[in-house]
Design a protein around this motif. Structure first.
Motif, PDB file in Angstrom:
ATOM      1  N   SER A 174      52.700  11.874  37.274  1.00  0.00           N
ATOM      2  CA  SER A 174      51.972  11.067  38.270  1.00  0.00           C
ATOM      3  C   SER A 174      52.540   9.652  38.329  1.00  0.00           C
ATOM      4  N   LEU A 175      52.916   9.116  37.173  1.00  0.00           N
ATOM      5  CA  LEU A 175      53.506   7.780  37.136  1.00  0.00           C
ATOM      6  C   LEU A 175      54.877   7.767  37.813  1.00  0.00           C
ATOM      7  N   LEU A 216      58.068   6.202  42.483  1.00  0.00           N
ATOM      8  CA  LEU A 216      59.005   6.571  43.541  1.00  0.00           C
ATOM      9  C   LEU A 216      58.385   6.336  44.916  1.00  0.00           C
ATOM     10  N   ALA A 217      57.141   6.745  45.085  1.00  0.00           N
ATOM     11  CA  ALA A 217      56.460   6.618  46.382  1.00  0.00           C
ATOM     12  C   ALA A 217      56.288   5.165  46.790  1.00  0.00           C
ATOM     13  N   THR A 218      56.045   4.275  45.834  1.00  0.00           N
ATOM     14  CA  THR A 218      55.809   2.871  46.158  1.00  0.00           C
ATOM     15  C   THR A 218      57.093   2.052  46.263  1.00  0.00           C
ATOM     16  N   ILE A 263      57.806  10.897  50.388  1.00  0.00           N
ATOM     17  CA  ILE A 263      58.430  11.746  49.373  1.00  0.00           C
ATOM     18  C   ILE A 263      57.775  13.124  49.342  1.00  0.00           C
ATOM     19  N   SER A 264      58.515  14.077  48.787  1.00  0.00           N
ATOM     20  CA  SER A 264      58.014  15.443  48.635  1.00  0.00           C
ATOM     21  C   SER A 264      57.699  15.704  47.175  1.00  0.00           C
ATOM     22  N   THR A 265      56.610  16.407  46.959  1.00  0.00           N
ATOM     23  CA  THR A 265      56.185  16.750  45.597  1.00  0.00           C
ATOM     24  C   THR A 265      55.966  18.248  45.503  1.00  0.00           C
ATOM     25  N   PHE A 266      56.201  18.772  44.300  1.00  0.00           N
ATOM     26  CA  PHE A 266      56.001  20.197  44.036  1.00  0.00           C
ATOM     27  C   PHE A 266      55.132  20.349  42.797  1.00  0.00           C
ATOM     28  N   LEU A 313      48.694   9.508  47.337  1.00  0.00           N
ATOM     29  CA  LEU A 313      49.985   8.869  47.617  1.00  0.00           C
ATOM     30  C   LEU A 313      50.543   9.245  48.990  1.00  0.00           C
ATOM     31  N   GLY A 314      49.957  10.252  49.617  1.00  0.00           N
ATOM     32  CA  GLY A 314      50.413  10.686  50.934  1.00  0.00           C
ATOM     33  C   GLY A 314      51.759  11.389  50.903  1.00  0.00           C
ATOM     34  N   THR A 315      51.991  12.213  49.880  1.00  0.00           N
ATOM     35  CA  THR A 315      53.270  12.916  49.773  1.00  0.00           C
ATOM     36  C   THR A 315      53.261  14.198  50.599  1.00  0.00           C
ATOM     37  N   ASN A 316      54.447  14.711  50.842  1.00  0.00           N
ATOM     38  CA  ASN A 316      54.594  16.018  51.466  1.00  0.00           C
ATOM     39  C   ASN A 316      54.509  17.027  50.317  1.00  0.00           C
TER      40      ASN A 316
END
Length: 199
Positions: A79-80, A85-87, A93-96, A118-121
């Motif tokens: 998560s960190l 990365l997102a900020t 960014i994409s997350t899995f 975080l609003g990731t894909n």
């Protein structure tokens, strides 16, 4: 070679061929050197320093000419990494994350909440025990030596899924336990050293 030793060869054929053995890392020496160079700053200064170093590390590892993503388990470490990365990028960014149909093993709820915040894909996939068993054979082709981490099978599956989605580089939280003493064995290490002569 003994642990922490290296063998250097001189391959200059005009001179006499030679090799030299030397010690590049000594645990006792390193431990005492670290004790001499302890950080003297405040807690606030140390947190700022660690945040700056982690941010630099994440940014450096995300610089590539192919699409990248993060593996998000929902734990503190991944998560960190995902947050840093997102900020520090203008792109979404994409997350899995990998989950299991067995709710006892499933950790996707936290990952989903972090990704939403975080609003990731976000890509979330679920595997059954039988799918894990089918991939057991791949372990000998992937790892060059015995590897006792129970996350190795989910890691193989999430890597395959990320690759299928066009990602060649993935950042994860792996290694944080080693760096920040997240395992309980580190708590017992001083006791082990104290009583090692009795073993």
């Amino acid at each position: 070679l003994e642990p922490g030793n290296k063998l250097s060869f001189n391959l200059n054929y005009e001179e006499n061929f030679s090799f030299e053995k030397s010690c590049w890392w000594d645990s006792k020496k390193e431990f005492f050197e670290l004790q001499k160079n302890k950080f003297d700053g405040t807690f606030q200064e140390s947190t700022k320093l660690i945040e700056a170093e982690l941010t630099k590390s994440v940014i450096n590892r995300s610089l590539c000419d192919v699409p990248n993503c993060t593996f998000l388990s929902g734990g503190i470490d991944s998560s960190l990494v995902t947050t840093l990365l997102a900020t520090n990028t203008t792109k979404k960014i994409s997350t899995f994350s990998v989950g299991f149909k067995d709710k006892y093993l499933d950790e996707t709820k936290n990952a989903f909440e972090i990704a939403r915040f975080l609003g990731t894909n976000h890509h979330q996939m679920y595997f059954s025990i039988s799918e894990l068993e089918e991939n057991l054979v791949d372990l000998t082709k992937i790892y060059a030596e015995p590897f006792a981490d129970s996350s190795q099978l989910p890691m193989i599956l999430i890597c395959k899924k990320a690759s299928e989605n066009g990602f060649k580089v993935a950042l994860s939280g792996d290694g944080a336990d080693e760096l920040f003493c997240g395992y309980n064995r580190h708590i017992f290490l001083p006791l082990f050293y104290k009583y090692r002569n009795l073993l």
